[in-house]
Design an enzyme around this catalytic site. Structure first.
Site, PDB file in Angstrom:
ATOM      1  N   LYS A   1       0.973  -1.320   0.162  1.00  0.00           N
ATOM      2  CA  LYS A   1      -0.047   0.245   0.006  1.00  0.00           C
ATOM      3  C   LYS A   1       0.776   1.191   0.068  1.00  0.00           C
ATOM      4  CE  LYS A   1      -1.582   1.569   4.017  1.00  0.00           C
ATOM      5  NZ  LYS A   1      -1.396   2.902   4.467  1.00  0.00           N
ATOM      6  N   ASN A   2       1.818   1.174   0.846  1.00  0.00           N
ATOM      7  CA  ASN A   2       2.686   2.831   1.234  1.00  0.00           C
ATOM      8  C   ASN A   2       3.692   2.820   0.125  1.00  0.00           C
ATOM      9  OD1 ASN A   2       1.080   3.271   3.404  1.00  0.00           O
ATOM     10  ND2 ASN A   2       2.519   2.555   4.737  1.00  0.00           N
ATOM     11  N   CYS A  19      -5.041  12.469  13.217  1.00  0.00           N
ATOM     12  CA  CYS A  19      -5.825  11.171  12.758  1.00  0.00           C
ATOM     13  C   CYS A  19      -5.695  10.203  14.259  1.00  0.00           C
ATOM     14  CB  CYS A  19      -4.960  10.420  11.717  1.00  0.00           C
ATOM     15  SG  CYS A  19      -3.465   9.955  12.102  1.00  0.00           S
ATOM     16  N   ARG A  32       0.068  14.299  13.500  1.00  0.00           N
ATOM     17  CA  ARG A  32       0.758  14.020  12.259  1.00  0.00           C
ATOM     18  C   ARG A  32       0.613  15.332  11.208  1.00  0.00           C
ATOM     19  NH1 ARG A  32      -1.170   8.373   9.743  1.00  0.00           N
ATOM     20  NH2 ARG A  32       0.506   8.500   8.724  1.00  0.00           N
ATOM     21  N   ASP A  84       4.718   0.360  11.815  1.00  0.00           N
ATOM     22  CA  ASP A  84       3.543  -0.231  11.527  1.00  0.00           C
ATOM     23  C   ASP A  84       3.176  -1.598  11.969  1.00  0.00           C
ATOM     24  OD1 ASP A  84       2.758   2.064  10.253  1.00  0.00           O
ATOM     25  OD2 ASP A  84       3.355   1.698   8.276  1.00  0.00           O
ATOM     26  N   ARG A 109      -8.424  -0.674   4.355  1.00  0.00           N
ATOM     27  CA  ARG A 109      -7.508   0.239   3.862  1.00  0.00           C
ATOM     28  C   ARG A 109      -6.125  -0.343   3.514  1.00  0.00           C
ATOM     29  NH1 ARG A 109      -6.518   4.905   7.290  1.00  0.00           N
ATOM     30  NH2 ARG A 109      -5.100   5.463   5.842  1.00  0.00           N
TER      31      ARG A 109
END
Ligand code: EPU
Length: 422
Positions: A22-23, A116, A121, A307, A401
């Protein structure tokens, strides 16, 4: 809304294929805005977040089509330069269009992401960096209004912290700047190397890949190119930790073990067996063997990834001793603790440190819990797979997500897991 139901207490066994990251996919998709023509991206995961950034590209006038995991993005028409609050609020990585829009159009209007679930952030490093390239940035009505007359001007930019998306945004912008840009204290995550490779294929001149000092010699124009998204190291790590938690034996294919140096060390230290090959990993964990407690401290790459902090904490609740989990990247990334406690975990939090008293492999029991952010949710999945009885995880849109085909992949490993309407 859907929830995820898990009947826990079963070993995981089998083979699964790891998806594209994803990233890495998000900045690669954003980078396609830098050049006209049709970009081809392979191994793109189909996730809520990749759909969001494609919706954002559409809102800028760009068209795309997907066939299996290959995306074709035609960025010839780039008619708008605004990323709206509606899109940015659902995914803060939307700010990644700021750099490419400035480089190609000389202007961009992007909503400020705001806070968030894992912390405040801010994007001050991004803005400061653009200003050093000659951009005028104004903050108005919740938006960053950025513009420059003519081309961006190369300069030296220093980051106080190695920001991942900050580095990516500046890197993309600097490819089309006049002169040379040096990014000091750049982030070194593998996703940035993936972006450097795509930009280089497009004609950018970049030195220092995988180091904390990136030198970008600006060029006048870039061309569309063909690239591939690297395997998702966080998805890989999540499944490894899941098997360590439940016991069993699994092989993960299409991954890159070289991108998980810290996790593999930490997992081996718990007593599980891992064999790494070029593009696959096999993990063996015996249910009869107690898990050793191992401390972790999150750090920028190649340190232990934030993460994968929540997932490792879930694993440590099953050890036989006490472990310390120290979160240094985000100030509020312990939202999973309260939910893990509902499953019986013994965890005490003091500031950015969590003290986990392991209860042994049978220590958790199923419970209704709530997902609060993407990685917190995956730690609840791991806890649910290891716990005795049924766990209902609500708000699973967080999981969608970032984890492609989660239910199918877990079912493929023998888990009893399904979605239900709440
Ligand atoms: N920071 C600032 N100002 C900035 C930018 C960052 O103070 O302008 C601070 C942050 O608050 C944080 C630290 O710097 O304390 C590092 O944040 P970073 O900018 O590196 O995070 P990010 O780029 O917003 C990416 C990933 C996150 C991952 C972090 C850290 C993407 C799209 N997101 O976020 O992924 O946790 O790097 O590795 O690449 C996830 O996938 O679940 C996720 C949250």
């Amino acid at each position: 809304m859907e929830k995820l139901v898990i009947e826990g207490g079963r070993e995981l066994r089998g083979e699964i294929r790891i998806s594209g990251a994803k990233n890495a996919a998000l900045p690669l998709i954003a980078a396609s805005l830098l050049a006209k023509g049709v970009h081809v991206l392979h191994n793109v995961p189909d996730l809520r977040d990749t759909r969001t950034i494609l919706r954002l590209l559409e809102s800028l006038g760009v068209s795309w089509e997907r066939q299996d995991d290959t995306l074709r993005i035609d960025a010839t028409d780039l008619n708008y330069s605004e990323a709206s609050y509606e899109l940015v609020k659902t995914m803060r990585a939307s700010v990644l269009v700021l750099g490419p829009l400035l480089a190609r159009l000389g202007q961009a209007r992007v909503s400020l992401p705001g806070g968030c679930a894992i912390g405040a952030r801010p994007i001050d490093f991004h803005i400061l960096g653009f200003e050093q390239l000659g951009v005028t940035c104004r903050l108005e009505n919740g938006y960053v209004d950025a513009e420059i007359d003519g081309r961006l001007q190369g300069n030296t930019v220093y980051f106080d912290l190695p920001s991942v998306t900050g580095t990516e945004n500046l890197l993309m912008a600097a490819t089309l700047a006049q002169g040379t840009t040096v990014i000091k204290n750049a982030a070194r995550e593998p996703e940035i190397g993936n972006l450097v490779d795509m930009l280089t294929a497009m004609g950018a001149e970049i030195e220092g890949r995988d180091t904390d000092r990136l030198t970008i010699h600006g060029v006048e124009q870039l061309q569309a190119a063909e690239s591939a998204v690297i395997p998702d190291r966080i998805e890989t790590g999540t499944y490894l930790i899941a098997v360590a938690a439940t016991g069993g034996e699994a092989t993960l294919t299409h991954c890159n073990p070289g991108h998980l140096p810290a996790l593999l060390e930490k997992l081996r230290a718990t007593g599980v067996e891992i064999s790494a090959h070029e593009q696959s990993l096999t993990i063996r964990a015996s249910c009869d063997q107690p898990l050793r407690a191992v401390d972790i401290k999150t750090m920028p790459y190649p340190g232990y990834p934030t993460d994968l902090q929540a997932q490792f904490m879930a694993l440590m609740t099953l050890s036989d001793q006490s472990a310390v989990v120290n979160e240094t990247i985000f100030e509020n990334r312990f939202m999973h603790v309260a939910e893990l406690k509902r499953m019986g975990a013994d965890i005490r939090v003091d500031g950015r440190t969590a003290f986990v008293t392991g209860l042994g492999r049978d220590g958790l029991t199923g419970a209704p819990v709530m997902a609060t952010d993407l990685r917190a949710s995956s730690s609840l999945v791991i806890a649910g797979l290891a716990a005795a009885g049924r766990t209902d995880i609500s708000r699973i849109y967080h999981l969608e997500r970032g984890y492609e085909n989660l239910v199918d992949k877990l079912t493929g490993l023998g888990a009893r897991v399904w979605k239900e309407q709440e």
